[in-house]
Design an enzyme around this catalytic site. Structure first.
Site, mmCIF file in Angstrom:
data_model
loop_
_atom_site.group_PDB
_atom_site.id
_atom_site.type_symbol
_atom_site.label_atom_id
_atom_site.label_comp_id
_atom_site.label_asym_id
_atom_site.label_seq_id
_atom_site.Cartn_x
_atom_site.Cartn_y
_atom_site.Cartn_z
ATOM 1 N N GLY A 34 0.822 -1.184 -0.042
ATOM 2 C CA GLY A 34 -0.057 -0.057 0.040
ATOM 3 C C GLY A 34 0.754 1.254 -0.071
ATOM 4 N N GLY A 90 0.380 -1.293 6.440
ATOM 5 C CA GLY A 90 -0.537 -0.099 6.448
ATOM 6 C C GLY A 90 -1.836 -0.798 6.865
ATOM 7 N N LYS A 102 -8.126 -4.860 6.555
ATOM 8 C CA LYS A 102 -7.141 -4.461 5.363
ATOM 9 C C LYS A 102 -7.408 -5.250 4.221
ATOM 10 C CE LYS A 102 -2.823 -5.254 6.242
ATOM 11 N NZ LYS A 102 -2.436 -4.185 5.585
ATOM 12 N N GLU A 111 -0.700 -10.440 3.180
ATOM 13 C CA GLU A 111 -0.543 -9.742 4.525
ATOM 14 C C GLU A 111 -0.764 -10.526 5.883
ATOM 15 O OE1 GLU A 111 -1.182 -5.322 2.559
ATOM 16 O OE2 GLU A 111 -3.017 -6.340 3.272
HETATM 17 C C1 5RP Z 1 -3.311 -3.675 1.136
HETATM 18 C C2 5RP Z 1 -3.468 -2.911 2.357
HETATM 19 C C3 5RP Z 1 -3.134 -1.487 2.694
HETATM 20 O O1 5RP Z 1 -2.165 -1.722 3.767
HETATM 21 C C4 5RP Z 1 -4.297 -0.740 3.052
HETATM 22 O O2 5RP Z 1 -5.087 -0.640 1.981
HETATM 23 C C5 5RP Z 1 -3.885 0.582 3.463
HETATM 24 O O3 5RP Z 1 -3.379 1.200 2.119
HETATM 25 P P1 5RP Z 1 -2.755 2.640 1.916
HETATM 26 O O4 5RP Z 1 -1.604 2.829 2.976
HETATM 27 O O5 5RP Z 1 -2.513 2.805 0.677
HETATM 28 O O6 5RP Z 1 -3.847 3.672 2.468
HETATM 29 O O7 5RP Z 1 -4.271 -3.586 3.204
HETATM 30 O O8 5RP Z 1 -3.976 -4.845 0.855
#
Ligand code: 5RP
Length: 262
Positions: A34, A90, A102, A111
């Site tokens: 992310g 993230g 997530k 993840e």
């Molecule tokens: C990816 C995720 C990311 O960690 C989540 O979507 C947050 O993304 P960002 O830091 O771009 O807001 O779970 O699958």
């Protein structure tokens, strides 16, 4: 690329910078996916370059693997690493108990496996990700393509008996085709608005045939580092029951932007 970042990128950068300070020499580190996690990869690469920090990263997506490789962080697979000291990633939402949603970046499966195989998971986020109750962000659920419409119908039926505010389920698209994850699966987004019992929902969703994994991370995250655009970071540690605040000097080395192009 100029060093002038948007307020949101500044918040993500300081959270990432603070979280990377938890990394110690010799650690095996799970690398999240992310835009916030990308800042963490840049900050970690800076420590590898500047301090000669010796680490091995385990990426949670092909995107993160590419970035880590490009920036010179040694990487390996989870099967080679077997167990990790720390994962930094993230999140789309986190609540008071550090339960997470997530999968906004469609990488929830790797993840969750990587975070679960780590002694500690640290989430990095801007303040907008903190919620009183999970569910405003659509909950991603990874399903196998075979019979996905049946899995979707079974999820919709399940949601009737769950403590949620809305029940709309949509297939995530990439243009006019279903989005395909790194494991060649589809993502269903559950628009629930409010999830009354995330623990129960996480358990029952995974009982449905065709569901591979869901984006609720319960009892997995240990620490959330919340970044603010003025350089403040708040570190919330669920095990210590502590919340501390500090300030990170916003002075990224210019070459930290190297992967972002002009
Ligand atoms: C990816 C995720 C990311 O960690 C989540 O979507 C947050 O993304 P960002 O830091 O771009 O807001 O779970 O699958």
């Amino acid at each position: 690329m100029s060093a002038e970042l948007s307020p949101i990128d500044k918040a993500k950068f300081v959270a990432a910078k603070r979280a990377v300070a938890f990394v110690e020499p010799g650690m095996k580190v799970g690398l999240g996916t992310g835009s916030t996690a990308a800042w963490m990869v840049r900050c970690l690469a800076e420590r590898v370059r500047e301090e000669g920090l010796r680490v091995v990263g385990v990426p949670t997506s092909t995107r993160t693997a590419e970035l880590a490789r490009k920036l010179g962080i040694p990487i390996t697979s989870l099967d080679d690493a077997k167990w990790l000291d720390l994962t930094i990633d993230g999140a789309d939402e986190f609540d008071l108990n550090l339960a997470l949603i997530k999968g906004g970046g469609a990488a929830l499966l790797q993840e969750k496996i990587v975070a679960t195989a780590s002694d500690q998971m640290i989430v990095i986020a801007d303040a907008a990700k903190e919620v009183a109750q999970l569910g405003a962000f659509p909950l991603p659920v990874e399903v196998i393509p075979f019979g996905w419409q049946t899995s979707k119908a079974l999820i919709e039926e399940l949601l009737v008996s769950m403590d949620v505010l809305d029940r709309r389920v949509t297939l995530r698209m990439n243009g006019d085709k279903p989005l395909i994850t790194d494991e060649a699966n589809y993502i269903l987004d559950l628009h629930l608005k409010r999830i009354g019992n995330p623990r129960q929902l996480a358990l029952v969703l995974n009982q449905i045939p065709g569901v591979v994994e869901n984006g609720l991370f319960i009892d997995i995250c240990d620490i959330v580092v919340v970044g603010h655009s003025d350089g403040r970071v708040v570190v919330k540690d669920i095990n210590a029951g502590s919340e501390t605040q500090e300030r990170i000097e916003f002075a990224p080395a210019l070459n930290i932007f190297a992967d972002m192009g002009e």
